[in-house]
Design a protein around this motif. Sequence first.
Motif: not given
Length: 253
Positions: A152-155, A169-172
């Motif tokens: 899982t990537l968060y930009v 961050i907490d959700a994903h």
Amino acid sequence: MNIQQIRNATLVLNYAGRKLLVDPFLADKGAYPPFPNAARQDQNNPLDSLPVPIPEIIDHLDAVIVTHLHLDHWDDAAKEALPKDIKLFVQNEEDAKEVQKDGFKNVEVLQEDTVFEGIQLTKTKGEHGRGEIVNLMGQVSGVVFKHQDEKTLYVAGDTVWYDGVQEAIDAHKPEVIVVNAGANQFLEGGSIVMDKEDVYEVHQAAPDATIIAVHMESANHWGLSKEELKSFVTEKGFSSQVFVPADGESYTL
């Protein structure tokens, strides 16, 4: 996945078999005047040349994601270079209308449940600074990428650290986080993207995640150098979790 830092917030992502371009800032070095009311008024933007030619960047491209329409994320050179039928994701209807005015025909507004070629794309919130300047800077967004065969990537996009980043961050529970960490700022109002302390907050919120710090030293209003950030994360003891790429550098994760 493979993540290539092009320049500023511009990324080429190879994710789940698809090639995605994020926040294209593709002009020649020095094509635009400096951002006003900021440092380095003698330096035109972008400050550096592209590390790879535009045809290579856009070759076999499946989609473009534009987190917001500020010049250093969506510029005239990108509008000219990209095919007008390319799949193009934006943060809201207002941005969609502007991009359509530029001639793009296949524009979609990101939602919390957008799916593209099997990749789940989730729009996240951001705050482009703190205090009064947030209203002046306008709405921004980030994106979370999910696929069963990928991490899982968060930009995070153009945002400072605040509770909306913590919530994402907490959700994903992203395993890879890209942060815009140049501490870019004007003469008044403080940083409008993350500074080194914000990067530390991201690490504390996601201590096992790999952090890639971009949006650094590419426009005249930058406030945090790559070397300073590298020194800081070493001093704080989490340098093994943080990459600070040179333009053109890529990582397979």
